[in-house]
Scaffold this active site. Structure first.
Site, short mmCIF file in Angstrom:
data_model
loop_
_atom_site.label_atom_id
_atom_site.label_comp_id
_atom_site.label_asym_id
_atom_site.label_seq_id
_atom_site.Cartn_x
_atom_site.Cartn_y
_atom_site.Cartn_z
N TYR A 156 -2.26 16.72 16.50
CA TYR A 156 -3.02 15.58 17.34
C TYR A 156 -2.17 15.10 18.67
O TYR A 156 -2.78 14.54 19.41
CB TYR A 156 -3.47 14.28 16.63
CG TYR A 156 -4.91 14.48 16.17
CD1 TYR A 156 -5.32 15.73 15.41
CD2 TYR A 156 -5.73 13.45 16.44
CE1 TYR A 156 -6.35 15.34 14.77
CE2 TYR A 156 -6.92 13.33 15.86
CZ TYR A 156 -7.21 14.54 15.20
OH TYR A 156 -8.53 14.52 14.61
N LYS A 223 -0.99 19.14 2.79
CA LYS A 223 -1.37 20.62 2.76
C LYS A 223 -0.02 21.30 2.75
O LYS A 223 -0.24 22.47 3.32
CB LYS A 223 -2.49 20.92 3.76
CG LYS A 223 -2.74 22.39 3.95
CD LYS A 223 -3.93 22.34 2.54
CE LYS A 223 -4.84 23.80 2.51
NZ LYS A 223 -5.39 23.96 1.02
N ASP A 277 -7.44 19.73 0.10
CA ASP A 277 -8.48 20.13 -0.18
C ASP A 277 -8.82 19.58 -1.61
O ASP A 277 -9.99 19.26 -1.82
CB ASP A 277 -8.60 21.62 -0.06
CG ASP A 277 -7.37 22.36 -0.65
OD1 ASP A 277 -6.34 21.51 -0.65
OD2 ASP A 277 -7.59 23.47 -1.02
N ASP A 301 -7.78 11.92 9.69
CA ASP A 301 -8.90 11.81 10.43
C ASP A 301 -10.07 12.13 9.57
O ASP A 301 -11.19 11.64 9.68
CB ASP A 301 -8.80 12.63 11.52
CG ASP A 301 -10.06 12.37 12.54
OD1 ASP A 301 -10.61 11.51 12.70
OD2 ASP A 301 -10.01 13.00 13.82
#
Ligand code: NAP
Length: 413
Positions: A156, A223, A277, A301
């Site tokens: 970002y 992740k 996930d 986000d």
């Protein structure tokens, strides 16, 4: 609601870096664009009413107006005037409505610029169900989480180059020559960077929040199984911070299992971790097992919007962007321009962001009054059009009447 400038005193920081709030603080507000003035006109009186009810005349917010977005372009030619930034730095606490990023100014987003310039590194989104709001899941009441999303790093940060640009070609050549890494021809390139400092200050704030609110766990969401040196490092630095600075107050989930027979020692906050996930499944299947979430920018986000949808309340979700020196509380939806000036949209997000602001100031009694009154108003099915169209037997009211109904419910306590 007053619109005069600086009639109160300034908030300051004490020697420990905690905010010191006088009984009559100057607090900035940015009305916002589009429906911003509608929701501000409804929200301001609710916040003032809560302060008055909680503290009689002993405390009072002295609001002063700041400009940004379209109004700022009209008045100053730029969407985010330096004076606005300087005054937020000075008052340290501000409440803002949604802003349009004017097209063609060369600025990616006024909101992103605000966060960057003020180093508002923690985006905080509490997600809680209000009884009566239609939700897509069977047990939305089990969701009660606060997401701490890192706000300044990750993909970002905006370090990216367009496909075919000179910079992208140059970087691709450099990677090939120096690191023997080849990218597909014509690839656009973005850089993902996550630092120890950026991670640790975010995780520090999330654990401090869990301690302050007596919450049972902080979950590091990452992740790291795939992106080892960015997302994986976020996990590693998160655990390090918990151990280094909150060793007495925290315990890892692994230790709970291996050393304490599955029982959390009294008074300890459990530090958990989940792969992103899997976390999206967990919040749907076992939401009651999570309370505070600390995560990197992109994960945060997605996750905060998904959670807000789970409680049926995207239009009601409050938010805050907080740094070590300033805090900006904001409606999380956009300007909804087609409803501008119609006194129609839901001011709930700005009102609940105001409650977060009161809590940040240490005015928790007033914050609780706001939340309780919103909850009771919705329970009585007095709602704006967006909720009314999904609820059976609801009484649809305007934006300003919803604000008034909240104040009336507050008077009943
Ligand atoms: P939006 O303004 O959030 O509106 C999309 C739709 O969401 C609206 O048409 C409306 O749905 C619903 N909605 C939004 N706010 C609502 C409210 N308070 N009460 C009830 N319903 C509400 O998103 P957008 O149209 O994509 O963006 C418009 C502008 O906002 C853009 O300039 C964008 O850059 C800006 N923006 C600003 C922020 C911010 O300042 N934080 C955030 C996002 C977007 P229905 O039409 O179905 O009723």
């Amino acid at each position: 609601m007053e619109d005069t400038e600086f009639t109160g005193e300034w908030i300051t920081l004490d020697a420990q870096g905690r905010i010191d709030v006088p009984s009559n603080p100057n607090v900035g507000f940015i009305e916002g664009d589009g429906t911003g003035p509608d929701i501000w006109a409804a929200a301001g009186p609710v916040i003032d009413a809560a302060v008055l009810k909680a503290y009689s005349r002993e405390r009072k917010i002295h609001w002063f107006k700041l400009i940004a977005g379209e109004k700022a372009v009209d008045e100053t030619g730029v969407p985010l005037p330096e004076k606005t930034i300087d005054l937020i730095r000075k008052c340290m606490v501000a409440l803002k409505g949604p802003l349009t990023t004017p097209v063609g100014t060369g600025m990616r987003s006024v909101n992103v610029a605000l966060r960057k310039l003020l180093d508002l590194y923690a985006c905080i989104r509490p997600v809680k169900y209000f009884p009566g709001i239609p939700s897509p899941v069977r047990h939305p009441e089990k969701v009660n989480m606060t997401v701490f999303r890192e706000n300044t790093e990750d993909v970002y940060a905006g370090i990216e180059w367009e496909s075919g640009s000179e910079e992208a070609k140059k970087l691709a050549r450099f990677l090939e020559e120096k690191f023997n890494v080849s990218l597909p021809a014509g690839a656009g390139i973005g850089i993902k960077s996550i630092s120890p400092e950026g991670t640790k200050r975010l995780v520090r704030r999330s654990i401090a929040y869990a301690i302050q609110h007596g919450l049972p766990s902080v979950t590091l969401v990452h992740k790291g199984n795939i992106m080892k040196f960015t997302e994986g490092a976020f996990r590693k630095w998160g655990y390090e911070l918990a151990q280094e600075e909150f060793g007495e107050r925290t315990v890892t989930e692994a230790d709970v299992q291996m050393k304490f027979g599955g029982r959390t020692p009294e008074g300890k906050i459990v530090i958990k971790e989940r792969i992103t996930d899997s976390m999206f499944q967990q919040v749907l299947l076992r939401p009651e097992e999570y309370s505070v979430i600390a995560t990197s920018n992109l994960n945060g986000d997605y996750l905060s919007d998904a959670l807000a949808a789970q409680v049926g309340g995207l239009g009601m979700a409050p938010g805050a962007n907080i740094g070590d020196h300033a805090a900006v509380f904001e409606a999380t939806h956009g300007t909804a321009p087609k409803y501008a000036g119609l006194d129609k949209v839901n001011p709930g997000s700005l009102i609940l962001s105001g409650a977060m602001m009161l809590e940040h100031m240490g005015w928790t009694e007033a914050a609780d009054l706001v939340r309780e009154a919103v909850e009771r108003t919705i329970r009585d099915k007095i709602v704006t059009y967006d909720l009314a169209r999904q609820m059976r037997g609801a009484k649809e009211v305007s934006c300003s009447m919803f604000g008034q109904a909240i104040i009336e419910h507050m008077e009943e306590f």
